[in-house]
Motif scaffolding. Structure first.
Motif, PDB file in Angstrom:
ATOM      1  N   PHE A 168      39.169  45.125  31.771  1.00 11.49           N
ATOM      2  CA  PHE A 168      38.562  43.820  31.592  1.00 11.49           C
ATOM      3  C   PHE A 168      39.201  43.093  30.414  1.00 11.49           C
ATOM      4  O   PHE A 168      39.576  43.717  29.411  1.00 11.49           O
ATOM      5  N   LYS A 213      38.183  39.962  40.279  1.00 14.06           N
ATOM      6  CA  LYS A 213      37.708  38.639  39.876  1.00 14.06           C
ATOM      7  C   LYS A 213      38.562  37.526  40.494  1.00 14.06           C
ATOM      8  O   LYS A 213      39.786  37.600  40.489  1.00 14.06           O
ATOM      9  N   LEU A 237      33.190  40.358  40.506  1.00 14.75           N
ATOM     10  CA  LEU A 237      32.813  39.687  39.266  1.00 14.75           C
ATOM     11  C   LEU A 237      32.581  38.189  39.437  1.00 14.75           C
ATOM     12  O   LEU A 237      33.249  37.520  40.227  1.00 14.75           O
ATOM     13  N   SER A 270      33.565  35.445  34.277  1.00 17.75           N
ATOM     14  CA  SER A 270      34.074  36.637  33.600  1.00 17.75           C
ATOM     15  C   SER A 270      35.541  36.432  33.220  1.00 17.75           C
ATOM     16  O   SER A 270      36.266  35.687  33.887  1.00 17.75           O
ATOM     17  N   LYS A 273      32.450  38.196  28.086  1.00 12.44           N
ATOM     18  CA  LYS A 273      31.345  38.748  28.864  1.00 12.44           C
ATOM     19  C   LYS A 273      31.739  38.926  30.322  1.00 12.44           C
ATOM     20  O   LYS A 273      32.135  37.977  30.992  1.00 12.44           O
ATOM     21  N   THR A 274      31.618  40.124  30.791  1.00 13.04           N
ATOM     22  CA  THR A 274      31.922  40.463  32.184  1.00 13.04           C
ATOM     23  C   THR A 274      30.631  40.836  32.902  1.00 13.04           C
ATOM     24  O   THR A 274      29.826  41.600  32.380  1.00 13.04           O
ATOM     25  N   ARG A 275      30.421  40.279  34.090  1.00 13.38           N
ATOM     26  CA  ARG A 275      29.269  40.674  34.897  1.00 13.38           C
ATOM     27  C   ARG A 275      29.564  40.496  36.369  1.00 13.38           C
ATOM     28  O   ARG A 275      30.408  39.696  36.773  1.00 13.38           O
TER      29      ARG A 275
END
Length: 332
Positions: A261, A225, A244, A248, A265-267
């Protein structure tokens, strides 16, 4: 339906292009914006060819380049492509004709047969160090024997308006009668485009537009990220490895080659966001399923980097061809 206007910068397109391993056309779009016209393109990926046809007026030929008659490819001023190099890392330093490198050989053969003014080839930066540098030397020698002066350039797309760290080797080849000497790639821009600027006003994607596959141990082996005020990591072709979104939470290192993580919310990036980071035009359509869309986007040359490539190429051709009558191909 033509979904993007490629005539916004130059309406008088003087030089033509044949594009091998064209994919969805990131390199071709950039060259079109710099004043070139793609008249023929080839790729084995059916979806990539269909995507190319959405914006291109070129003849797009889907299939194995090894089964295409070289003489059916139109004569063009430029030949472009990004040949795979998997075999180079396995073959001995001088075994450039190893069977695993057949796609490279097709590229060289087409250049030899067609004798364009110039060619441009894109590859990963590792090609410079394969065989302790002897592979790139052999490639240069190979093209030189076909009548070309070759200049390899290691560049980071982030230095040229692309919001992404993406190191690539760009090989410029110029027919020797053009007498292009001391070639230098354009200097880096004085600024970098951040993710915040690139993704401004991008809507929240649909779940179906984001790879929601499980995160593998490989994915979790390093930080994936970057923040809004940074450039992205390299956009890969494999959907599961896409990095990511900056919204995130930060990843936390828990050990050597092991991250977890943070809370929230992680995406991953959606395919539309990945396309924008690759500097494809916003709203550009890609055919195929989600995995195919990510693959086409990740395999492409970033459009803005390709435009820089094209502007330099256009500048050199204008200078050299106006100074000397080179309208006849070598051997004609």
């Amino acid at each position: 339906m033509k979904i993007i206007d490629l005539n916004e910068k130059r309406n008088n397109k003087k030089y033509t292009v044949a594009s091998l391993f064209a994919g969805a056309g990131g390199l071709d779009i950039g060259l079109e914006r710099a004043g070139f016209k793609t008249v023929w393109a080839n790729d084995i990926d059916k979806d990539a060819c269909a995507t190319h046809e959405l914006w291109s007026k070129a003849e797009v030929v889907q299939g194995d380049i090894g089964k295409i008659d070289y003489f059916e490819v139109p004569d063009t001023d430029i030949i472009t492509g990004g040949f795979p190099c998997q075999g180079f890392s396995l073959a001995g330093p001088r075994k450039i004709n190893d069977e695993r490198n057949k796609l490279y050989r097709y590229f060289v053969k087409l250049v030899e047969v067609k004798q364009p003014y110039a060619f441009v080839a894109e590859n990963v930066k590792g090609i410079l160090t394969l065989g302790d540098g002897e592979i790139i030397e052999a490639i240069i020698e190979d093209f030189s024997s076909k009548g070309y002066d070759v200049y390899p350039n290691l560049v980071n797309a982030a230095d040229y308006g692309v919001p992404q760290d993406r190191w690539r080797v760009l090989l410029y080849g110029f027919r020797k009668d053009l007498k292009v000497k001391d070639f230098e790639f354009p200097k880096p821009f004085p600024y970098k485009v951040t993710l915040k600027e690139a993704l401004k006003d991008m809507p929240e994607p649909k779940s179906s537009d984001v790879c929601n596959a499980a995160y593998s141990s490989r994915f979790m082996s390093r930080n994936r990220k970057r923040g809004w005020n940074e450039v992205s990591y390299t956009i890969p072709a494999m959907s599961k490895q896409v990095t990511l979104h900056p919204s995130s939470p930060d990843m936390i290192k828990t050990g050597e080659d092991n991250w977890i993580f943070g809370e929230g919310k992680t995406r991953r990036f959606s395919w539309q966001e990945a396309a924008v980071i690759q500097t494809f035009p916003r709203g550009m359509e890609f055919t195929g399923n989600l995995t195919s869309k990510y693959r086409q986007i990740g395999n492409a040359v970033p459009v803005k980097l390709a435009e820089v490539v094209g502007k330099k190429l256009y500048e050199i051709l204008e200078e050299k061809l106006s100074a000397k009558d080179l309208s006849q191909k070598v051997g004609e």
